[in-house]
Design a protein around this motif. Structure first.
Motif, PDB file in Angstrom:
ATOM      1  N   ASP A 118      36.964  36.745  39.560  1.00 51.69           N
ATOM      2  CA  ASP A 118      37.277  36.008  38.348  1.00 51.69           C
ATOM      3  C   ASP A 118      37.183  36.946  37.149  1.00 51.69           C
ATOM      4  OD1 ASP A 118      35.924  32.912  37.037  1.00 51.69           O
ATOM      5  OD2 ASP A 118      37.179  34.418  36.094  1.00 51.69           O
ATOM      6  N   GLY A 119      38.262  37.118  36.417  1.00 48.91           N
ATOM      7  CA  GLY A 119      38.264  38.006  35.273  1.00 48.91           C
ATOM      8  C   GLY A 119      37.884  37.268  34.012  1.00 48.91           C
ATOM      9  N   SER A 120      38.102  37.893  32.901  1.00 46.62           N
ATOM     10  CA  SER A 120      37.709  37.267  31.638  1.00 46.62           C
ATOM     11  C   SER A 120      38.639  37.681  30.521  1.00 46.62           C
ATOM     12  CB  SER A 120      36.295  37.684  31.272  1.00 46.62           C
ATOM     13  OG  SER A 120      35.999  37.264  29.976  1.00 46.62           O
ATOM     14  N   SER A 121      39.034  36.724  29.677  1.00 45.58           N
ATOM     15  CA  SER A 121      39.840  37.044  28.512  1.00 45.58           C
ATOM     16  C   SER A 121      39.005  37.651  27.405  1.00 45.58           C
ATOM     17  CB  SER A 121      40.524  35.776  27.988  1.00 45.58           C
ATOM     18  OG  SER A 121      39.558  34.802  27.665  1.00 45.58           O
ATOM     19  N   SER A 122      37.649  37.634  27.564  1.00 48.14           N
ATOM     20  CA  SER A 122      36.779  38.160  26.518  1.00 48.14           C
ATOM     21  C   SER A 122      36.598  39.659  26.622  1.00 48.14           C
ATOM     22  CB  SER A 122      35.402  37.485  26.584  1.00 48.14           C
ATOM     23  OG  SER A 122      34.752  37.819  27.782  1.00 48.14           O
ATOM     24  N   GLY A 123      36.939  40.252  27.777  1.00 50.58           N
ATOM     25  CA  GLY A 123      36.769  41.681  27.947  1.00 50.58           C
ATOM     26  C   GLY A 123      38.106  42.389  27.947  1.00 50.58           C
ATOM     27  N   GLN A 124      38.082  43.677  28.284  1.00 54.79           N
ATOM     28  CA  GLN A 124      39.311  44.434  28.385  1.00 54.79           C
ATOM     29  C   GLN A 124      40.106  43.927  29.588  1.00 54.79           C
ATOM     30  OE1 GLN A 124      40.293  46.874  26.252  1.00 54.79           O
ATOM     31  NE2 GLN A 124      38.509  46.378  24.994  1.00 54.79           N
ATOM     32  N   LEU A 153      35.862  33.237  46.097  1.00 57.08           N
ATOM     33  CA  LEU A 153      34.799  34.059  45.521  1.00 57.08           C
ATOM     34  C   LEU A 153      35.255  34.494  44.147  1.00 57.08           C
ATOM     35  CD1 LEU A 153      33.925  36.321  48.575  1.00 57.08           C
ATOM     36  CD2 LEU A 153      32.734  34.270  47.807  1.00 57.08           C
ATOM     37  N   ARG A 154      34.441  34.264  43.150  1.00 57.55           N
ATOM     38  CA  ARG A 154      34.840  34.546  41.777  1.00 57.55           C
ATOM     39  C   ARG A 154      33.940  35.604  41.176  1.00 57.55           C
ATOM     40  NH1 ARG A 154      38.335  30.847  39.751  1.00 57.55           N
ATOM     41  NH2 ARG A 154      38.704  28.996  41.005  1.00 57.55           N
ATOM     42  N   LEU A 155      34.529  36.722  40.808  1.00 55.52           N
ATOM     43  CA  LEU A 155      33.784  37.780  40.144  1.00 55.52           C
ATOM     44  C   LEU A 155      33.324  37.291  38.773  1.00 55.52           C
ATOM     45  CD1 LEU A 155      33.006  40.854  40.266  1.00 55.52           C
ATOM     46  CD2 LEU A 155      35.147  41.269  39.026  1.00 55.52           C
ATOM     47  N   LEU A 156      32.072  37.559  38.438  1.00 55.16           N
ATOM     48  CA  LEU A 156      31.587  37.207  37.110  1.00 55.16           C
ATOM     49  C   LEU A 156      32.443  37.897  36.050  1.00 55.16           C
ATOM     50  CD1 LEU A 156      27.691  37.506  37.471  1.00 55.16           C
ATOM     51  CD2 LEU A 156      29.086  35.434  37.624  1.00 55.16           C
ATOM     52  N   THR A 157      32.889  37.157  35.068  1.00 52.60           N
ATOM     53  CA  THR A 157      33.593  37.768  33.952  1.00 52.60           C
ATOM     54  C   THR A 157      32.605  38.597  33.136  1.00 52.60           C
ATOM     55  OG1 THR A 157      33.167  35.978  32.393  1.00 52.60           O
ATOM     56  CG2 THR A 157      35.087  35.727  33.845  1.00 52.60           C
ATOM     57  N   PRO A 158      33.090  39.507  32.280  1.00 54.57           N
ATOM     58  CA  PRO A 158      32.148  40.254  31.431  1.00 54.57           C
ATOM     59  C   PRO A 158      31.227  39.343  30.628  1.00 54.57           C
ATOM     60  CG  PRO A 158      34.293  41.288  31.378  1.00 54.57           C
ATOM     61  CD  PRO A 158      34.477  40.016  32.162  1.00 54.57           C
ATOM     62  N   ARG A 159      31.764  38.243  30.096  1.00 51.05           N
ATOM     63  CA  ARG A 159      30.916  37.319  29.334  1.00 51.05           C
ATOM     64  C   ARG A 159      29.887  36.653  30.246  1.00 51.05           C
ATOM     65  NH1 ARG A 159      32.095  34.542  24.564  1.00 51.05           N
ATOM     66  NH2 ARG A 159      34.313  35.016  24.803  1.00 51.05           N
ATOM     67  N   PHE A 218      25.348  38.696  43.805  1.00 50.91           N
ATOM     68  CA  PHE A 218      25.131  38.496  42.376  1.00 50.91           C
ATOM     69  C   PHE A 218      26.448  38.561  41.612  1.00 50.91           C
ATOM     70  CE2 PHE A 218      24.607  40.297  38.119  1.00 50.91           C
ATOM     71  CZ  PHE A 218      23.808  39.321  37.539  1.00 50.91           C
ATOM     72  N   LEU A 219      27.266  39.549  41.912  1.00 49.22           N
ATOM     73  CA  LEU A 219      28.489  39.779  41.151  1.00 49.22           C
ATOM     74  C   LEU A 219      29.536  38.690  41.351  1.00 49.22           C
ATOM     75  CD1 LEU A 219      28.892  43.623  41.705  1.00 49.22           C
ATOM     76  CD2 LEU A 219      28.148  42.475  39.613  1.00 49.22           C
ATOM     77  N   TYR A 220      29.497  38.023  42.497  1.00 45.38           N
ATOM     78  CA  TYR A 220      30.482  36.991  42.798  1.00 45.38           C
ATOM     79  C   TYR A 220      29.831  35.615  42.857  1.00 45.38           C
ATOM     80  CZ  TYR A 220      33.931  40.516  44.048  1.00 45.38           C
ATOM     81  OH  TYR A 220      34.814  41.567  44.005  1.00 45.38           O
ATOM     82  N   ARG A 221      30.562  34.630  42.357  1.00 52.04           N
ATOM     83  CA  ARG A 221      30.185  33.231  42.542  1.00 52.04           C
ATOM     84  C   ARG A 221      30.894  32.720  43.787  1.00 52.04           C
ATOM     85  NH1 ARG A 221      31.909  29.588  38.732  1.00 52.04           N
ATOM     86  NH2 ARG A 221      33.297  30.948  37.581  1.00 52.04           N
TER      87      ARG A 221
END
Length: 230
Positions: A12-18, A35-41, A167-170
């Motif tokens: 899972d990415g994030s619009s808050s990061g690069q 499985l969702r990767l934690l976004t930077p936020r 930890f890194l993935y939900r």
């Protein structure tokens, strides 16, 4: 990074990061349960709430975006460079945690360090882990190859936790009959509203099997929305 059997590194990415842009996919991604990767936020908020350390999201690996959307799990991936990036952040967090969170532990007080480490292990992965996996992590504190004293070994343990796929993935892969577990429901609710790990109230209700009740889920959603983080 090794993943549990049957799991793949969808994330899972994030619009808050690069972000880096890709062309629109020619097929639809099945993104409902994965499985969702934690976004930077989410990473920043989770580490803050778990360990009391602030992380700059800009230091985390970029998310991949499709037409401006960075939360499409099926297009995210972690390579060697990303692994190195997460490790570097984890090492800095671990150093700060050991310096600030366990200053009262005497250098030879194994029980003091073990209590703190067990709390981190129990909470960081959000979902229960097996006793063997927990024992391997806790064993770092008694492994001389991890450091000459308990403080340095605790740093290694925290790095191991923060670098783990658990930890890194939900994990939103259904457990049985295409249903999420109560813990998974708690995690989904918490990250939906506050973009962080579930609090004690939510975890307690999950562990008591209360989140299977839609009315309880609505009550918890209202509580989270009314909180300062909501």
């Amino acid at each position: 990074m090794d993943f549990p059997q049957g799991e793949t590194p969808d994330s899972d990415g994030s619009s808050s990061g690069q972000t880096s842009e890709l062309s629109p996919p020619t097929t639809r991604f099945s993104d409902a349960s994965t499985l969702r990767l934690l976004t930077p936020r989410e990473y920043r908020n989770t580490v803050r709430d778990l360990l009391g350390v602030n992380v700059d999201p800009a230091r985390l690996p970029d998310a991949t975006s499709i037409e401006g959307h960075g939360k499409i799990a099926g297009v995210q991936a972690i390579g060697y460079d990303e692994v190195d990036g997460y490790y570097a952040v984890a090492a800095d967090v671990a150093e700060e945690v050991v310096a600030s969170e366990v200053p009262d532990c005497a250098s030879d007080d194994a029980a003091c360090f073990a209590d703190f480490a067990e709390g981190v292990v129990n909470e960081a992965f959000r979902l229960p882990i097996g006793e063997a996996a927990k024992s391997d992590l806790m064993g770092i504190l008694e492994n001389s190859e991890a450091g000459s004293d308990y403080r340095s070994r605790l740093e290694v343990l925290v790095i191991s936790v923060l670098s783990s796929p658990r930890f890194l993935y939900r994990n939103e892969l259904p457990v049985t009959d295409n249903q999420l577990s109560d813990r998974q429901i708690a995690v989904r609710l918490s990250y939906l509203v506050g973009e962080s790990t579930p609090d004690k109230t939510l975890i307690d209700k999950a562990d008591n099997g209360l989140l299977a009740d839609p009315e309880v889920r609505v009550e918890e959603l209202a509580r989270l929305l009314s909180s300062p983080e909501g």
